[in-house]
Scaffold this motif. Structure first.
Motif, PDB file in Angstrom:
ATOM      1  N   VAL A 132      37.573  39.159  45.839  1.00 47.79           N
ATOM      2  CA  VAL A 132      36.054  38.802  45.359  1.00 47.79           C
ATOM      3  C   VAL A 132      35.605  37.433  45.466  1.00 47.79           C
ATOM      4  O   VAL A 132      35.067  36.969  45.750  1.00 47.79           O
ATOM      5  N   GLY A 133      36.491  36.886  43.762  1.00 47.80           N
ATOM      6  CA  GLY A 133      36.534  35.789  43.459  1.00 47.80           C
ATOM      7  C   GLY A 133      36.855  34.505  44.872  1.00 47.80           C
ATOM      8  O   GLY A 133      36.203  33.521  43.935  1.00 47.80           O
ATOM      9  N   TYR A 134      37.730  34.372  45.100  1.00 48.19           N
ATOM     10  CA  TYR A 134      38.617  34.126  45.912  1.00 48.19           C
ATOM     11  C   TYR A 134      37.648  33.410  47.830  1.00 48.19           C
ATOM     12  O   TYR A 134      36.705  32.618  47.716  1.00 48.19           O
ATOM     13  N   GLY A 135      36.770  35.179  47.637  1.00 46.40           N
ATOM     14  CA  GLY A 135      35.622  34.366  49.230  1.00 46.40           C
ATOM     15  C   GLY A 135      34.962  34.209  48.527  1.00 46.40           C
ATOM     16  O   GLY A 135      34.246  33.199  49.036  1.00 46.40           O
ATOM     17  N   VAL A 136      34.160  34.344  47.497  1.00 42.38           N
ATOM     18  CA  VAL A 136      32.640  34.147  47.037  1.00 42.38           C
ATOM     19  C   VAL A 136      32.963  32.195  46.344  1.00 42.38           C
ATOM     20  O   VAL A 136      31.905  31.606  46.915  1.00 42.38           O
ATOM     21  N   ALA A 137      34.488  32.007  46.009  1.00 40.72           N
ATOM     22  CA  ALA A 137      34.518  30.225  45.766  1.00 40.72           C
ATOM     23  C   ALA A 137      34.682  29.500  47.397  1.00 40.72           C
ATOM     24  O   ALA A 137      34.145  28.788  47.192  1.00 40.72           O
ATOM     25  N   SER A 138      34.991  30.078  47.783  1.00 48.29           N
ATOM     26  CA  SER A 138      35.139  30.107  49.303  1.00 48.29           C
ATOM     27  C   SER A 138      33.858  29.337  49.707  1.00 48.29           C
ATOM     28  O   SER A 138      33.304  28.493  50.315  1.00 48.29           O
ATOM     29  N   LEU A 139      33.082  30.449  49.325  1.00 44.19           N
ATOM     30  CA  LEU A 139      31.564  30.786  50.338  1.00 44.19           C
ATOM     31  C   LEU A 139      30.703  29.590  49.682  1.00 44.19           C
ATOM     32  O   LEU A 139      29.650  28.495  49.925  1.00 44.19           O
ATOM     33  N   LEU A 140      31.188  29.997  47.964  1.00 47.03           N
ATOM     34  CA  LEU A 140      30.272  28.729  47.043  1.00 47.03           C
ATOM     35  C   LEU A 140      30.486  26.963  47.877  1.00 47.03           C
ATOM     36  O   LEU A 140      29.543  26.229  48.140  1.00 47.03           O
ATOM     37  N   LEU A 141      31.915  26.662  47.938  1.00 44.92           N
ATOM     38  CA  LEU A 141      31.970  25.560  48.312  1.00 44.92           C
ATOM     39  C   LEU A 141      31.783  25.198  49.815  1.00 44.92           C
ATOM     40  O   LEU A 141      30.913  23.743  49.662  1.00 44.92           O
ATOM     41  N   LEU A 173      44.639  28.164  51.186  1.00 42.73           N
ATOM     42  CA  LEU A 173      45.364  29.297  49.707  1.00 42.73           C
ATOM     43  C   LEU A 173      45.835  28.091  48.972  1.00 42.73           C
ATOM     44  O   LEU A 173      45.883  28.720  47.744  1.00 42.73           O
ATOM     45  N   GLY A 174      46.091  26.575  49.749  1.00 48.72           N
ATOM     46  CA  GLY A 174      47.098  26.057  48.030  1.00 48.72           C
ATOM     47  C   GLY A 174      45.944  25.375  47.474  1.00 48.72           C
ATOM     48  O   GLY A 174      46.058  23.832  46.796  1.00 48.72           O
ATOM     49  N   ASP A 175      44.048  25.056  48.024  1.00 45.92           N
ATOM     50  CA  ASP A 175      43.230  24.390  47.847  1.00 45.92           C
ATOM     51  C   ASP A 175      42.953  25.061  45.740  1.00 45.92           C
ATOM     52  O   ASP A 175      42.053  25.903  45.415  1.00 45.92           O
ATOM     53  N   LYS A 176      43.686  24.344  44.869  1.00 45.77           N
ATOM     54  CA  LYS A 176      43.726  23.952  43.494  1.00 45.77           C
ATOM     55  C   LYS A 176      42.016  24.342  42.899  1.00 45.77           C
ATOM     56  O   LYS A 176      42.047  25.148  42.545  1.00 45.77           O
ATOM     57  N   GLU A 177      41.503  23.200  43.744  1.00 48.02           N
ATOM     58  CA  GLU A 177      39.689  23.674  43.421  1.00 48.02           C
ATOM     59  C   GLU A 177      39.095  24.738  43.970  1.00 48.02           C
ATOM     60  O   GLU A 177      38.495  25.175  43.026  1.00 48.02           O
ATOM     61  N   ARG A 178      39.579  25.059  45.082  1.00 47.00           N
ATOM     62  CA  ARG A 178      38.961  26.152  44.927  1.00 47.00           C
ATOM     63  C   ARG A 178      39.635  27.898  44.834  1.00 47.00           C
ATOM     64  O   ARG A 178      38.785  28.305  43.767  1.00 47.00           O
ATOM     65  N   TRP A 179      40.480  27.513  43.713  1.00 50.84           N
ATOM     66  CA  TRP A 179      40.868  28.642  42.407  1.00 50.84           C
ATOM     67  C   TRP A 179      40.568  28.325  41.638  1.00 50.84           C
ATOM     68  O   TRP A 179      40.710  29.341  40.768  1.00 50.84           O
ATOM     69  N   ALA A 180      40.531  26.962  41.668  1.00 47.53           N
ATOM     70  CA  ALA A 180      39.616  27.294  40.042  1.00 47.53           C
ATOM     71  C   ALA A 180      38.505  27.449  39.785  1.00 47.53           C
ATOM     72  O   ALA A 180      37.937  27.557  38.947  1.00 47.53           O
ATOM     73  N   LEU A 181      37.784  27.164  41.393  1.00 52.25           N
ATOM     74  CA  LEU A 181      36.874  28.632  41.010  1.00 52.25           C
ATOM     75  C   LEU A 181      36.149  29.666  40.958  1.00 52.25           C
ATOM     76  O   LEU A 181      36.297  30.215  40.454  1.00 52.25           O
ATOM     77  N   ALA A 182      37.258  29.793  41.672  1.00 49.46           N
ATOM     78  CA  ALA A 182      37.135  31.695  41.925  1.00 49.46           C
ATOM     79  C   ALA A 182      38.094  32.070  40.352  1.00 49.46           C
ATOM     80  O   ALA A 182      37.185  33.541  40.036  1.00 49.46           O
ATOM     81  N   ASP A 183      38.968  31.273  40.181  1.00 46.42           N
ATOM     82  CA  ASP A 183      39.003  31.821  37.915  1.00 46.42           C
ATOM     83  C   ASP A 183      37.518  31.752  37.553  1.00 46.42           C
ATOM     84  O   ASP A 183      38.118  32.496  35.981  1.00 46.42           O
TER      85      ASP A 183
END
Length: 513
Positions: free
Chosen positions: A336-345, A359-369
C-alpha cells in the motif's frame, strides 16, 4: 498469499449415492457444448474488455526489465508453438500484477493467454476466441470459488485457477470431446504447484506462479488427447482438490446455474499494477495529488490509510519484506505504502514506477515509510456484502461458513450475525459488485489535513464499471503505446474471421510499432 494446504475437509455430497456424474464431468458436459450465441451480449462485451486489458498488461511487462528478461529466456509472446507462446504470455500478463480478477480468481492468465496463443495460429475466428475465453473463465472461476474459504492471500498463487483456465481454454479451442475434457481436467488438477510466499516477495518467481501451471495444464491436455486418463472425481473426492485446499469446500458452486449465472460478469479491470486490495487507496491518493500537488516526504507528517481486512492484512504480510530501494518488484506490487507514495508524488502509478530507477528512489521510500495502514471494520463489512471477492462465497456456504477460521477470527462472536446479514446466494451475476474501499488521510507538516474516501475503486465490478469498462480498458491499452486502429480491431474482434483475428492479435502485441 499463503499457499499452505488445508487439512482435509469433508466435502458435502462427495459420496452421495445416485450422483451419476462427477463435478468435473458436469462442468465438461456444459463447457464443450456452449456456443457463442448462448453467451449474453453483456458477457461477451466483458470478455472483449478482458482481452484488451490482458493484452495491455502483457505490453506493460514487455517494456519492463522483468518482461525483457522473460522474452530473452523463452522467446517472444507470439510463437509457432502455442504451448510456449501461452507460457510466455501468461508470465508477462501476471508479472506486474496488472491482470484482471473475477469471482473468483485471476482467470485471465490461462483463459485469455491460451486462447490468444491458439488464435494466433489461425485456429479461431473472433467469435470462437471470445467463446473460448468465456468458457475458460467459467470453469476456472467456479472451481476457484468452490475453494475460496481458505487462507487469505493466495491471489495469483492460486495455481488451481491457472490450471483450470488454461486447460479449459485449450480444450475449448481445439474442440475436445467431453471425455477428453474430464480426463484433461483430472490430470491438470492432480498436481498442484505451491508458490512459497518468501520466494514470491523476494525474487522474480511471481512471473512463474501462473506460467508454470499454465504449461502443466497444456501438457495435461495433450496427454488426454492421446489417451492418458485423469481422476474423474478430482474435485469432490474426500482426498481431492476441494478437501485439500479449503477449510469449508463449497462444491455446489462448480455447476450452480451453468449458462445462467456468468462469472465473467464479475470481472474487475485494473487501472494500476498491483493487488486489487490496494486500488481503492491508490484512487484516493491520485485524487489527493490533484488537490495538493506533488506531496514529498518533507511536506508530510504522516499518511493514514483506513482499509478493509484484506488491505490491512496484506500490508502486514508484506511489510517485513519491504527493503526500501532493495525491495523486489513483486513486493512493491503488494505494498500500500509504495503505491500511495508514488501517486502522492506524481499522480501516477504504472509499470515505470516498478522499474529499477523508481524502486531505487529514496524520496519515494521516505514517503512510503510515513504511510500507516489501519483496519476499518465498516469497510470490511461493506467488502463482505459485495459479490466479490468474498461475499458470495459466504452466502453460498451459509452456516457452513461458521467453520471457516478466518471468519471467526475476524468477527468473533458476531460471526453468525454478519453471516445472516448477507442474505442468500445470487441467482445472477448481472449486477455483481466488488466493494474493496479505502480512506486516505494526509497530515501535512503545516497542520493541513486532507482526506479522500473511495467506496469501490475504478474498474471494480459494479454498475459504474459496466458503463465505463470500455473506456477504462481503452486508456489502459493506449497507455502502453497501443495504437488506436489496433484497439478498434480488438474492440470489433467478434466480427473478424480467423485470419483477421490472428493479425489483430499480432499487431496488438507488437511493441515496436
Amino acid at each position: 498469499m499463503s499457499s499452505d494446504p488445508m487439512p482435509s475437509a469433508a466435502v458435502p455430497g462427495a459420496d452421495a449415492p445416485g450422483d451419476a456424474m462427477s463435478l468435473t464431468a458436469r462442468l465438461s458436459e456444459w463447457a464443450h457444448r456452449v456456443t457463442y450465441d448462448d453467451v449474453p451480449p453483456r458477457t461477451r462485451q466483458a470478455a472483449v474488455s478482458q482481452l484488451i486489458s490482458d493484452v495491455a498488461a502483457v505490453r506493460a511487462s514487455l517494456g519492463h526489465p522483468v518482461g525483457r528478461s522473460l522474452v530473452a529466456a523463452f522467446g517472444p509472446p507470439l510463437q509457432d508453438d502455442a504451448t510456449r507462446s501461452a507460457y510466455v504470455l501468461s508470465a508477462l500478463a501476471t508479472a506486474l500484477d496488472f491482470d484482471e480478477v473475477a469471482y473468483a480468481g485471476h482467470v485471465s492468465a490461462g483463459a485469455v493467454n491460451v486462447a490468444v496463443a491458439e488464435a494466433r495460429r489461425g485456429r479461431l475466428d473472433g467469435r470462437a476466441l471470445l467463446t473460448t475465453i468465456v468458457t475458460a473463465n467459467e470453469c476456472a472461476a467456479r472451481i476457484t470459488a468452490a475453494t475460496i474459504l481458505s487462507p487469505f492471500f493466495r491471489g495469483q498463487t492460486n495455481t488451481h485457477c491457472h490450471l483450470a483456465s488454461a486447460a479449459a481454454a485449450r480444450l475449448r479451442a481445439r474442440g475436445a470431446a467431453r471425455e477428453e475434457w474430464t480426463a484433461a481436467l483430472g490430470l491438470a488438477l492432480g498436481i498442484l504447484a505451491v508458490p512459497l510466499h518468501h520466494g514470491v516477495v523476494t525474487s522474480d518467481v511471481k512471473a512463474f506462479t501462473a506460467a508454470a501451471p499454465v504449461r502443466l495444464a497444456l501438457d495435461a491436455c495433450d496427454a488426454a488427447a492421446h489417451g492418458l486418463s485423469g481422476a474423474d472425481a478430482i474435485l469432490e473426492h474426500p482426498e481431492g482438490l476441494l478437501a485439500h485446499l479449503s477449510a469449508v469446500p463449497v462444491p455446489e458452486t462448480v455447476d450452480r446455474l451453468l449458462g445462467t449465472r456468468w462469472h465473467t460478469d464479475t470481472l474487475t479491470y485494473k487501472k494500476y499494477p498491483g493487488s486489487a486490495y490496494l486500488h481503492a487507496a491508490f484512487d484516493c491518493a491520485e485524487r489527493l495529488h490533484r488537490r495538493l500537488g506533488p506531496v514529498g516526504a518533507e511536506r508530510v507528517r504522516r499518511v493514514v490509510v483506513d482499509g478493509s481486512l484484506l488491505t490491512w492484512q496484506l500490508e502486514r504480510k508484506v511489510a517485513g519484506d519491504l527493503r526500501g530501494p532493495d525491495t523486489s518488484v513483486s513486493a512493491a506490487t503488494l505494498s500500500v505504502g509504495y503505491g500511495v507514495a508514488s501517486l502522492l508524488l506524481s499522480g501516477a502509478f504504472g509499470a515505470r514506477d516498478l522499474d529499477p530507477v523508481a524502486l531505487g528512489d529514496k524520496e519515494r521510500w521516505a514517503l512510503a515509510d510515513k504511510v500507516a495502514v489501519e483496519h476499518d471494520m465498516e469497510l470490511s463489512l461493506r467488502m463482505a456484502g459485495a459479490t466479490s471477492p468474498l461475499g458470495e462465497a459466504l452466502r453460498q456456504a451459509g452456516e457452513r461458513a461458521l467453520g471457516w477460521p478466518e471468519l471467526t477470527r475476524w468477527c468473533g462472536a458476531d460471526a453468525p450475525l454478519v453471516l445472516d446479514s448477507l442474505g442468500g446466494p445470487e441467482d445472477t451475476f448481472e449486477n455483481a459488485t466488488m466493494a474493496i474501499g479505502a480512506r486516505v488521510r494526509v497530515e501535512l507538516a503545516d497542520g493541513t489535513v486532507a482526506t479522500e474516501e473511495c467506496a469501490a475503486f475504478a474498474g471494480s465490478a459494479g454498475a459504474s464499471t459496466r458503463e465505463e469498462q470500455r473506456e477504462l480498458v481503452r486508456r489502459k491499452f493506449l497507455g502502453t503505446g497501443g495504437s488506436p486502429d489496433v484497439l478498434a480491431a480488438l474492440e470489433d474482434i467478434g466480427s473478424l474471421d480467423a485470419r483477421a483475428t490472428s493479425r489483430a492479435l499480432e499487431r496488438a502485441l507488437d511493441v515496436t510499432v
